[in-house]
Design an enzyme around this catalytic site. Sequence first.
Site, PDB file in Angstrom:
ATOM      1  N   ASP A 198       9.874  -5.785  95.000  1.00 17.67           N
ATOM      2  CA  ASP A 198      10.593  -5.989  93.737  1.00 17.67           C
ATOM      3  C   ASP A 198      11.968  -6.567  94.060  1.00 17.67           C
ATOM      4  O   ASP A 198      12.666  -6.073  94.950  1.00 17.67           O
ATOM      5  CB  ASP A 198      10.741  -4.634  93.025  1.00 17.67           C
ATOM      6  CG  ASP A 198      11.388  -4.745  91.658  1.00 17.67           C
ATOM      7  OD1 ASP A 198      10.702  -4.450  90.657  1.00 17.67           O
ATOM      8  OD2 ASP A 198      12.592  -5.118  91.598  1.00 17.67           O
ATOM      9  N   ILE A 199      12.329  -7.630  93.350  1.00 20.09           N
ATOM     10  CA  ILE A 199      13.638  -8.250  93.610  1.00 20.09           C
ATOM     11  C   ILE A 199      14.740  -7.325  93.066  1.00 20.09           C
ATOM     12  O   ILE A 199      14.615  -6.775  91.972  1.00 20.09           O
ATOM     13  CB  ILE A 199      13.728  -9.640  92.953  1.00 20.09           C
ATOM     14  CG1 ILE A 199      12.567 -10.525  93.444  1.00 20.09           C
ATOM     15  CG2 ILE A 199      15.074 -10.288  93.242  1.00 20.09           C
ATOM     16  CD1 ILE A 199      12.545 -11.913  92.847  1.00 20.09           C
ATOM     17  N   HIS A 211      17.949 -18.030  82.769  1.00 17.17           N
ATOM     18  CA  HIS A 211      16.530 -17.754  83.014  1.00 17.17           C
ATOM     19  C   HIS A 211      15.861 -18.828  83.881  1.00 17.17           C
ATOM     20  O   HIS A 211      15.025 -18.513  84.722  1.00 17.17           O
ATOM     21  CB  HIS A 211      15.804 -17.630  81.670  1.00 17.17           C
ATOM     22  CG  HIS A 211      14.504 -16.898  81.765  1.00 17.17           C
ATOM     23  ND1 HIS A 211      14.417 -15.524  81.777  1.00 17.17           N
ATOM     24  CD2 HIS A 211      13.249 -17.364  81.879  1.00 17.17           C
ATOM     25  CE1 HIS A 211      13.161 -15.174  81.896  1.00 17.17           C
ATOM     26  NE2 HIS A 211      12.415 -16.263  81.961  1.00 17.17           N
ATOM     27  N   ASP A 215      13.826 -18.300  87.277  1.00 14.48           N
ATOM     28  CA  ASP A 215      12.469 -18.777  87.603  1.00 14.48           C
ATOM     29  C   ASP A 215      12.447 -19.453  88.978  1.00 14.48           C
ATOM     30  O   ASP A 215      11.557 -19.234  89.789  1.00 14.48           O
ATOM     31  CB  ASP A 215      11.990 -19.796  86.557  1.00 14.48           C
ATOM     32  CG  ASP A 215      11.522 -19.117  85.283  1.00 14.48           C
ATOM     33  OD1 ASP A 215      11.541 -17.875  85.244  1.00 14.48           O
ATOM     34  OD2 ASP A 215      11.138 -19.839  84.340  1.00 14.48           O
ATOM     35  N   ARG A 230       0.072 -13.487 107.202  1.00 13.57           N
ATOM     36  CA  ARG A 230      -1.051 -13.958 108.013  1.00 13.57           C
ATOM     37  C   ARG A 230      -2.089 -14.543 107.069  1.00 13.57           C
ATOM     38  O   ARG A 230      -2.079 -14.280 105.871  1.00 13.57           O
ATOM     39  CB  ARG A 230      -1.706 -12.788 108.750  1.00 13.57           C
ATOM     40  CG  ARG A 230      -0.933 -12.221 109.884  1.00 13.57           C
ATOM     41  CD  ARG A 230      -1.679 -11.021 110.422  1.00 13.57           C
ATOM     42  NE  ARG A 230      -2.113 -10.146 109.320  1.00 13.57           N
ATOM     43  CZ  ARG A 230      -2.681  -8.979 109.475  1.00 13.57           C
ATOM     44  NH1 ARG A 230      -2.933  -8.520 110.667  1.00 13.57           N
ATOM     45  NH2 ARG A 230      -3.046  -8.234 108.431  1.00 13.57           N
ATOM     46  N   GLU A 241       9.149  -9.549  88.171  1.00 13.67           N
ATOM     47  CA  GLU A 241       9.694  -9.955  89.478  1.00 13.67           C
ATOM     48  C   GLU A 241       9.129  -9.058  90.576  1.00 13.67           C
ATOM     49  O   GLU A 241       9.805  -8.759  91.541  1.00 13.67           O
ATOM     50  CB  GLU A 241      11.230  -9.946  89.485  1.00 13.67           C
ATOM     51  CG  GLU A 241      11.896  -9.035  88.501  1.00 13.67           C
ATOM     52  CD  GLU A 241      11.791  -7.565  88.827  1.00 13.67           C
ATOM     53  OE1 GLU A 241      10.751  -6.989  88.420  1.00 13.67           O
ATOM     54  OE2 GLU A 241      12.699  -6.999  89.458  1.00 13.67           O
ATOM     55  N   ARG A 261      10.051  -7.921 108.212  1.00 17.21           N
ATOM     56  CA  ARG A 261      10.176  -9.381 108.377  1.00 17.21           C
ATOM     57  C   ARG A 261      10.421 -10.063 107.030  1.00 17.21           C
ATOM     58  O   ARG A 261      11.213 -10.996 106.923  1.00 17.21           O
ATOM     59  CB  ARG A 261       8.928  -9.952 109.045  1.00 17.21           C
ATOM     60  CG  ARG A 261       9.018  -9.896 110.556  1.00 17.21           C
ATOM     61  CD  ARG A 261       7.958 -10.734 111.211  1.00 17.21           C
ATOM     62  NE  ARG A 261       6.628 -10.139 111.130  1.00 17.21           N
ATOM     63  CZ  ARG A 261       5.609 -10.652 110.476  1.00 17.21           C
ATOM     64  NH1 ARG A 261       5.719 -11.806 109.839  1.00 17.21           N
ATOM     65  NH2 ARG A 261       4.434 -10.045 110.465  1.00 17.21           N
TER      66      ARG A 261
END
Length: 356
Positions: A198-199, A211, A215, A230, A241, A261
């Site tokens: 989640d951002i 907005h 995006d 992978r 988000e 990572r």
Amino acid sequence: MQDILIESLMTTEVKCTSPVTPLSEVVRTMRTNRHSCMVITENQKPVGIITERDIIKHFADLMQKGREYDPPAVRLMSGAPVTVATKATLLEALVIAKSNEIRHLPVIDDGGDLVGLVTQTDLVAAYFRVVETQTQAVDRAVANRTQGLLEANMKLRELMLEDPLLRMGNRRAMEIDLAHTHAAARRYRRPYSVILCDIDHFKLYNDHYGHAAGDKALQDIAAVIKQSLRKSDRVYRYGGEELLLLLPETMQEGAEDLGQRLLQAVVKRAIPHVRHSQGILTLSGGISCVDAVDAKESWNDVVERADNALYQAKSAGRNRVVSFAATDLGDQPLTEPFPTPAWIQRDPKNVDPTSL
Ligand code: GH3
Ligand code: MG
Ligand code: MG
């Protein structure tokens, strides 16, 4: 749509053979019958598959390394093949074929016996037919100004499997893939992990930059995540988000490494966010792992555990991942404070103190 079952699309003229059949015989049968693959069975249950690609690869290796000319089928075939049930729907089969990147899906009955084969080409062709029919229904409803427009539109939307903004599987595709992966993990007692990302402070980002910029940032972060995965890993838009990563054959440590990572890659991308204390966009992640699937647990429970872990990552200060193993129920509060910077936080009752 739900009515289109695989049994109506599959071919029952599927060629199968035993694991000990020599490759030369497999090739001869495929050539005679103009088949692009052969399913390897034991007691009518599929145990492997050999495709044209496998044969080409074998002969390429042969030329390079002087491999054995005519090995038995078992030496070339894939391990337990991904299968679909006769009662699976077209959408389910499409997601399974796409997420596993396979072109041939053996079809099994309730007893697990091989009863047919369906190819990705068959599935895609059938899908386009259904979408075309549904689009025509929408067009007719518009032209005739009929009441059915809402319903026709809804049906069309139900056919969508990809999120148009992020160009990745949507929640519907995610649910199908999770259900299939969970069932396969249980059947073969294989591990898998889920990371829910989640951002951080994204509402503030939208408020500040607008907005459209939001995006674009979402697309950038999705691209960073895709690049870090992978080939066998999958990413879906879980909602707004939030992205869900499905990592087959991955245990807790591997999922934590990947989580770390991903967070680092997003930090490295350094998308400015002046209303975030760190000055850039960051991610938080919740990891849940399934070692040998607990019979009582559903894939929903696995996602719920990842969601609880994500919640803890947020409470602990964001820009970090928290992970729960299968046996962790996620109901133990974490003890504060977290060491900072803390890319990885494990549920404390599992933490090896020497590892921090
Ligand atoms: P937190 O760190 O706790 O996750 O805070 P947050 O602000 O990220 O979380 P919150 O749930 O309050 O807000 C999520 C925001 O994500 C609000 C919503 O407008 C934005 N969002 C969701 N989907 C999209 C999208 O497709 N485009 C854009 N631009 N914004 C989106
Ligand atoms: Mg959110
Ligand atoms: Mg958020």
